[in-house]
Design a protein around this motif. Structure first.
Motif, PDB file in Angstrom:
ATOM      1  N   VAL A  17       0.692  -1.226   0.016  1.00 24.04           N
ATOM      2  CA  VAL A  17       0.018  -0.002  -0.007  1.00 24.04           C
ATOM      3  C   VAL A  17       0.750   1.290  -0.237  1.00 24.04           C
ATOM      4  CG1 VAL A  17      -1.871  -0.987   1.193  1.00 24.04           C
ATOM      5  CG2 VAL A  17      -0.013  -0.027   2.584  1.00 24.04           C
ATOM      6  N   GLY A  18       2.178   1.111  -0.211  1.00 27.58           N
ATOM      7  CA  GLY A  18       3.167   2.003  -0.380  1.00 27.58           C
ATOM      8  C   GLY A  18       3.354   2.873   1.133  1.00 27.58           C
ATOM      9  N   ALA A  22       6.152   5.921   1.822  1.00 22.62           N
ATOM     10  CA  ALA A  22       5.586   6.844   2.330  1.00 22.62           C
ATOM     11  C   ALA A  22       6.427   7.197   3.900  1.00 22.62           C
ATOM     12  CB  ALA A  22       4.211   6.581   2.760  1.00 22.62           C
ATOM     13  N   THR A  23       6.848   6.003   4.484  1.00 22.54           N
ATOM     14  CA  THR A  23       7.533   6.425   5.794  1.00 22.54           C
ATOM     15  C   THR A  23       8.911   6.846   5.541  1.00 22.54           C
ATOM     16  OG1 THR A  23       6.512   4.112   6.567  1.00 22.54           O
ATOM     17  CG2 THR A  23       8.677   4.728   7.640  1.00 22.54           C
ATOM     18  N   VAL A  44       5.525  -4.239   8.696  1.00 25.76           N
ATOM     19  CA  VAL A  44       6.556  -3.522   8.336  1.00 25.76           C
ATOM     20  C   VAL A  44       7.510  -2.955   9.509  1.00 25.76           C
ATOM     21  CG1 VAL A  44       7.312  -1.320   7.252  1.00 25.76           C
ATOM     22  CG2 VAL A  44       5.331  -2.720   6.269  1.00 25.76           C
ATOM     23  N   GLU A  45       8.617  -3.315   9.271  1.00 25.96           N
ATOM     24  CA  GLU A  45       9.783  -2.855  10.462  1.00 25.96           C
ATOM     25  C   GLU A  45      10.474  -1.522  10.130  1.00 25.96           C
ATOM     26  OE1 GLU A  45      13.020  -5.587  12.261  1.00 25.96           O
ATOM     27  OE2 GLU A  45      14.143  -4.300  10.738  1.00 25.96           O
ATOM     28  N   VAL A  46      10.282  -0.654  10.951  1.00 25.81           N
ATOM     29  CA  VAL A  46      10.785   0.667  10.631  1.00 25.81           C
ATOM     30  C   VAL A  46      11.872   1.120  11.603  1.00 25.81           C
ATOM     31  CG1 VAL A  46      10.298   3.109  10.703  1.00 25.81           C
ATOM     32  CG2 VAL A  46       8.621   1.465   9.822  1.00 25.81           C
ATOM     33  N   GLY A  65      -0.318   6.128   8.671  1.00 24.91           N
ATOM     34  CA  GLY A  65       0.262   5.784   7.566  1.00 24.91           C
ATOM     35  C   GLY A  65      -0.336   6.321   6.166  1.00 24.91           C
ATOM     36  N   PRO A  66       0.206   5.834   5.052  1.00 24.21           N
ATOM     37  CA  PRO A  66      -0.335   6.290   3.772  1.00 24.21           C
ATOM     38  C   PRO A  66      -1.964   6.122   3.701  1.00 24.21           C
ATOM     39  CG  PRO A  66       0.784   4.579   3.186  1.00 24.21           C
ATOM     40  CD  PRO A  66       0.928   4.747   4.778  1.00 24.21           C
ATOM     41  N   PRO A  67      -2.752   6.874   2.764  1.00 26.53           N
ATOM     42  CA  PRO A  67      -4.306   6.659   2.755  1.00 26.53           C
ATOM     43  C   PRO A  67      -4.416   5.246   2.946  1.00 26.53           C
ATOM     44  CG  PRO A  67      -3.612   8.443   1.360  1.00 26.53           C
ATOM     45  CD  PRO A  67      -2.200   7.789   2.011  1.00 26.53           C
TER      46      PRO A  67
END
Length: 90
Positions: A17-18, A22-23, A44-46, A65-67
């Motif tokens: 989903v991007g 986006a992060t 997702v690991e950030v 997060g993103p939309p």
């Protein structure tokens, strides 16, 4: 200035989903280094390294997060590691 590092594991509809791109955009806007990687379990690991108030702003953003994303949980842990030289996608 001492750099702080924090790892966050983001759960929900966050792959495909991007979310990682986006992060990265949010992190770079805040002057942070680190990475965003898809994990095999769907999370997702950030990794965020830099100024602590900037990290806090990005962590707050991770909950949204993103939309197209649907975040259900963000788990955070502080790390004492050598920061990477850039922000990478994995």
């Amino acid at each position: 200035m001492h750099e702080h590092c924090l790892k966050a594991w983001v759960t929900g509809r966050v792959q495909g989903v991007g979310f990682r791109a986006a992060t990265r955009d949010q992190a770079l806007r805040e002057g942070l280094k680190g990475h965003a990687r898809n994990l095999g379990d769907g999370r997702v690991e950030v990794l965020l390294c830099g100024e602590s108030t900037a990290i806090d702003r990005v962590v707050r953003w991770l909950w949204q997060g993103p939309p197209a994303a649907r975040v259900t949980h963000v788990e955070c842990e502080k790390f004492d590691i050598t920061p990477p030289n850039a922000f990478e996608l994995g």
